[in-house]
Scaffold this motif. Sequence first.
Motif, PDB file in Angstrom:
ATOM      1  N   GLU A 127     -62.388  77.857 -36.334  1.00  0.00           N
ATOM      2  CA  GLU A 127     -61.016  77.420 -36.583  1.00  0.00           C
ATOM      3  C   GLU A 127     -60.096  77.853 -35.443  1.00  0.00           C
ATOM      4  O   GLU A 127     -59.293  77.057 -34.953  1.00  0.00           O
ATOM      5  CB  GLU A 127     -60.519  77.986 -37.911  1.00  0.00           C
ATOM      6  N   GLN A 128     -60.222  79.086 -34.990  1.00  0.00           N
ATOM      7  CA  GLN A 128     -59.383  79.566 -33.892  1.00  0.00           C
ATOM      8  C   GLN A 128     -59.669  78.807 -32.605  1.00  0.00           C
ATOM      9  O   GLN A 128     -58.753  78.481 -31.851  1.00  0.00           O
ATOM     10  CB  GLN A 128     -59.583  81.066 -33.671  1.00  0.00           C
ATOM     11  N   GLU A 129     -60.928  78.536 -32.346  1.00  0.00           N
ATOM     12  CA  GLU A 129     -61.282  77.796 -31.132  1.00  0.00           C
ATOM     13  C   GLU A 129     -60.643  76.418 -31.147  1.00  0.00           C
ATOM     14  O   GLU A 129     -60.074  75.964 -30.162  1.00  0.00           O
ATOM     15  CB  GLU A 129     -62.806  77.677 -30.993  1.00  0.00           C
ATOM     16  N   GLN A 132     -56.541  77.008 -31.256  1.00  0.00           N
ATOM     17  CA  GLN A 132     -55.930  77.675 -30.109  1.00  0.00           C
ATOM     18  C   GLN A 132     -56.376  77.090 -28.782  1.00  0.00           C
ATOM     19  O   GLN A 132     -55.550  76.880 -27.902  1.00  0.00           O
ATOM     20  CB  GLN A 132     -56.225  79.173 -30.145  1.00  0.00           C
ATOM     21  N   THR A 151     -53.224  80.621 -24.666  1.00  0.00           N
ATOM     22  CA  THR A 151     -53.523  80.449 -26.085  1.00  0.00           C
ATOM     23  C   THR A 151     -52.289  80.802 -26.900  1.00  0.00           C
ATOM     24  O   THR A 151     -51.331  81.391 -26.410  1.00  0.00           O
ATOM     25  CB  THR A 151     -54.675  81.377 -26.521  1.00  0.00           C
ATOM     26  N   ASP A 153     -52.088  83.077 -29.164  1.00  0.00           N
ATOM     27  CA  ASP A 153     -51.945  84.522 -29.209  1.00  0.00           C
ATOM     28  C   ASP A 153     -51.276  85.058 -27.948  1.00  0.00           C
ATOM     29  O   ASP A 153     -50.427  85.935 -28.006  1.00  0.00           O
ATOM     30  CB  ASP A 153     -53.307  85.205 -29.363  1.00  0.00           C
TER      31      ASP A 153
END
Length: 158
Positions: A127-129, A132, A151, A153
Amino acid sequence: MPSLLPQVSAVDAVEYVLPLLTDLAMEADDGMKEALSTELVPIVWWFSSNCRLTDDETADPTDVLTPLLVQALTPILRALLLSLSAPVATAARSAIVEIIRRVRDADAQAANVHSELFEVDERLLLEQEILQQVVSGIGGLDIPDGGWIGTVDEEAQV
């Protein structure tokens, strides 16, 4: 393609099939890319379910699962999302939404029942890949030359 994946081992799929999928995503033929885009969900789900998703390049194979860098899927997703062909890009967007929905549904199911699906930390990595690196990276294409692309973050830390 999804019907052929179960016929090969995860090791062979990572070593041989994944590079072919990346090449197909970069293919000039929109028909090939459209066919790949419409099969993205079962393809990504097969790799996610049959490999151990990791962000560690030094991850060793376990006796059960072959490691797969989650970043290995990114070039395929980006290439299809950025296609100038509306059917390819539309199918890729729909696939991204469906993959995220499945990840979140798997999280909800895992809380209630033991699941054969990939682990919570692997679902989070996927999901983060997608959110982001793929989506934010594409959004950064609108930044004029010399602009900063990072990204989500990293943006929050600036």
